[in-house]
Write an enzyme that holds these catalytic residues in place. Structure first.
Site, PDB file in Angstrom:
ATOM      1  N   ASN A   7      -2.674  -0.631   3.063  1.00 38.58           N
ATOM      2  CA  ASN A   7      -3.692  -1.148   2.151  1.00 38.58           C
ATOM      3  C   ASN A   7      -4.273  -2.442   2.729  1.00 38.58           C
ATOM      4  OD1 ASN A   7      -4.815  -2.791   0.046  1.00 38.58           O
ATOM      5  ND2 ASN A   7      -3.962  -1.370  -1.436  1.00 38.58           N
ATOM      6  N   HIS A  10      -6.294  -7.062   1.034  1.00 38.33           N
ATOM      7  CA  HIS A  10      -6.130  -8.512   1.194  1.00 38.33           C
ATOM      8  C   HIS A  10      -6.856  -9.076   2.404  1.00 38.33           C
ATOM      9  CE1 HIS A  10      -3.757  -8.825  -2.304  1.00 38.33           C
ATOM     10  NE2 HIS A  10      -2.911  -7.913  -1.883  1.00 38.33           N
ATOM     11  N   HIS A  43      -8.756  -0.417  -2.654  1.00 41.63           N
ATOM     12  CA  HIS A  43      -8.919  -0.298  -4.108  1.00 41.63           C
ATOM     13  C   HIS A  43     -10.272  -0.915  -4.463  1.00 41.63           C
ATOM     14  CE1 HIS A  43      -7.048  -1.253  -8.346  1.00 41.63           C
ATOM     15  NE2 HIS A  43      -8.200  -0.615  -8.417  1.00 41.63           N
ATOM     16  N   ARG A  45     -12.190  -2.243  -7.031  1.00 40.36           N
ATOM     17  CA  ARG A  45     -11.973  -2.690  -8.416  1.00 40.36           C
ATOM     18  C   ARG A  45     -13.298  -2.878  -9.144  1.00 40.36           C
ATOM     19  NH1 ARG A  45      -7.495  -4.955 -10.659  1.00 40.36           N
ATOM     20  NH2 ARG A  45      -5.604  -4.750  -9.423  1.00 40.36           N
ATOM     21  N   ARG A  49     -13.347  -7.636  -6.546  1.00 39.65           N
ATOM     22  CA  ARG A  49     -12.790  -8.907  -6.072  1.00 39.65           C
ATOM     23  C   ARG A  49     -12.393  -8.878  -4.596  1.00 39.65           C
ATOM     24  NH1 ARG A  49      -6.948  -8.869  -9.125  1.00 39.65           N
ATOM     25  NH2 ARG A  49      -8.222  -8.452 -10.937  1.00 39.65           N
ATOM     26  N   GLU A  69      -8.293   3.968  -3.974  1.00 38.98           N
ATOM     27  CA  GLU A  69      -7.654   3.754  -5.283  1.00 38.98           C
ATOM     28  C   GLU A  69      -8.762   3.391  -6.254  1.00 38.98           C
ATOM     29  OE1 GLU A  69      -4.783   0.675  -4.954  1.00 38.98           O
ATOM     30  OE2 GLU A  69      -3.479   1.824  -3.668  1.00 38.98           O
ATOM     31  N   THR A 100      -2.001  -4.331  -9.496  1.00 35.64           N
ATOM     32  CA  THR A 100      -1.755  -3.214 -10.409  1.00 35.64           C
ATOM     33  C   THR A 100      -0.349  -3.340 -11.001  1.00 35.64           C
ATOM     34  OG1 THR A 100      -3.051  -1.975  -8.807  1.00 35.64           O
ATOM     35  CG2 THR A 100      -2.067  -0.723 -10.590  1.00 35.64           C
ATOM     36  N   GLU A 150       1.933   9.055  -6.928  1.00 39.97           N
ATOM     37  CA  GLU A 150       2.496   7.892  -6.221  1.00 39.97           C
ATOM     38  C   GLU A 150       3.375   7.160  -7.223  1.00 39.97           C
ATOM     39  OE1 GLU A 150      -0.069   5.638  -3.670  1.00 39.97           O
ATOM     40  OE2 GLU A 150       1.108   3.823  -3.969  1.00 39.97           O
ATOM     41  N   HIS A 191       3.966  -0.065  -3.880  1.00 36.64           N
ATOM     42  CA  HIS A 191       3.861  -1.326  -4.614  1.00 36.64           C
ATOM     43  C   HIS A 191       5.063  -2.240  -4.380  1.00 36.64           C
ATOM     44  CE1 HIS A 191       2.569  -4.342  -7.435  1.00 36.64           C
ATOM     45  NE2 HIS A 191       1.385  -3.770  -7.363  1.00 36.64           N
TER      46      HIS A 191
HETATM   47  N1  PXP Z   1      -0.117   1.672  -4.136  1.00 38.75           N
HETATM   48  C1  PXP Z   1      -0.936   1.419  -5.180  1.00 38.75           C
HETATM   49  C2  PXP Z   1      -1.360   2.561  -6.032  1.00 38.75           C
HETATM   50  C3  PXP Z   1      -1.407   0.115  -5.442  1.00 38.75           C
HETATM   51  O1  PXP Z   1      -2.217  -0.111  -6.483  1.00 38.75           O
HETATM   52  C4  PXP Z   1      -1.008  -0.926  -4.564  1.00 38.75           C
HETATM   53  C5  PXP Z   1      -1.509  -2.321  -4.795  1.00 38.75           C
HETATM   54  O2  PXP Z   1      -2.872  -2.374  -4.656  1.00 38.75           O
HETATM   55  C6  PXP Z   1      -0.183  -0.605  -3.481  1.00 38.75           C
HETATM   56  C7  PXP Z   1       0.275   0.689  -3.309  1.00 38.75           C
HETATM   57  C8  PXP Z   1       0.236  -1.633  -2.478  1.00 38.75           C
HETATM   58  O3  PXP Z   1       1.043  -2.588  -3.066  1.00 38.75           O
HETATM   59  P1  PXP Z   1       1.463  -3.870  -2.228  1.00 38.75           P
HETATM   60  O4  PXP Z   1       0.212  -4.610  -1.891  1.00 38.75           O
HETATM   61  O5  PXP Z   1       2.345  -4.623  -3.163  1.00 38.75           O
HETATM   62  O6  PXP Z   1       2.175  -3.382  -1.007  1.00 38.75           O
END
Ligand code: PXP
Length: 237
Positions: A7, A10, A43, A45, A49, A69, A100, A150, A191
């Site tokens: 992901n 960030h 994602h 949003r 953001r 996402e 999330t 997931e 997550h």
């Molecule tokens: N999976 C999903 C569905 C999420 O919403 C997120 C956070 O955006 C992640 C995985 C990744 O989580 P993390 O950034 O804590 O590794």
């Protein structure tokens, strides 16, 4: 072998802090894929953001597996059908949350989810639901018609980080994974994952994909900094 989705939200957060194009998320997507990641997750949003519409458009045009996402509403469905990412994972979304916070409420959103998942399935986009690991959620996921789920690993990740007892949460994840597998649903997890929690969950053979963001970006900053400082020292000395 399980797959790894990275992901890169960030990276966009950091970019947006200056309003220019550094760091460049397309470049980061390439770096992740060239380093062995199987897919890239973003994602989009409601408040945009981090990832913006143009980012999504450009990422979907690249030759990489892109996992979008998104919240469960018609506006997002339209965006997904327009851009056709390889995968879509439906997540709950609250405007003020930092990240999330939990899985989607399948009971409350059942009708809408069933419609949206069916439209995405017809468009040949791999579908997934981000859920808390429970028997009821797997049964509802089956009825909704998603191809994957997931499992939210936020709870076990916090317990592991704190050094607290995590066996009950691990059991919940194991049971939910097994039930999903028996119902023909592919299991993913994500997550809050770091090296330690991923190693623990990796032993559950039903989990076919791990999606990780925050920890990868944080660790990358840490391990990348020494070489950048050295380059600057050469310039300024
Ligand atoms: N999976 C999903 C569905 C999420 O919403 C997120 C956070 O955006 C992640 C995985 C990744 O989580 P993390 O950034 O804590 O590794």
């Amino acid at each position: 072998m399980s797959k790894l989705g990275v992901n890169i939200d960030h990276v966009a957060t950091l970019r947006n802090a200056r309003g220019e194009n550094h760091p460049n998320i397309l470049k980061f997507a390439d770096i992740a894929i060239n380093s062995g990641a199987d897919s890239i997750t973003v994602h989009l949003r409601e408040d945009r953001r981090h990832i913006k519409d143009l980012d999504l458009k450009k990422l979907c045009k690249k030759r990489i597996k892109l996992n979008l996402e998104m919240a469960c509403n018609n506006k997002m469905l339209k965006i997904a059908l327009r851009n056709v990412p390889n995968y879509v994972c439906i997540v709950p979304e609250k405007r003020k949350e930092i990240t999330t916070e939990g899985g989607i409420d399948l009971k409350k959103n059942f009708k809408n989810l069933k419609k949206i998942i069916s439209r995405l399935n017809k468009a040949k986009i791999r579908t997934s639901l981000f859920i808390d690991p429970s028997k009821q959620n797997i049964e509802l996921s089956k009825r909704i018609g998603t191809k994957c789920v997931e499992l939210h690993t936020g709870k076990i990740s916090i317990l592991v980080k704190k050094g607290a007892k995590f066996s009950n949460e691990l059991k919940r994840i194991k049971h939910a994974s097994k039930l999903a597998f028996e119902n023909g649903i592919e299991v993913h997890a994500g997550h809050g994952l770091d090296f330690k929690t991923t190693k623990i969950l990796r032993k559950i053979s039903y989990i076919k994909e791990f999606n990780i963001g925050h920890f990868i970006i944080g660790e990358s900053l840490e391990s990348g900094m020494p070489s950048i400082i050295k380059r600057f020292k050469k310039i300024v000395r």
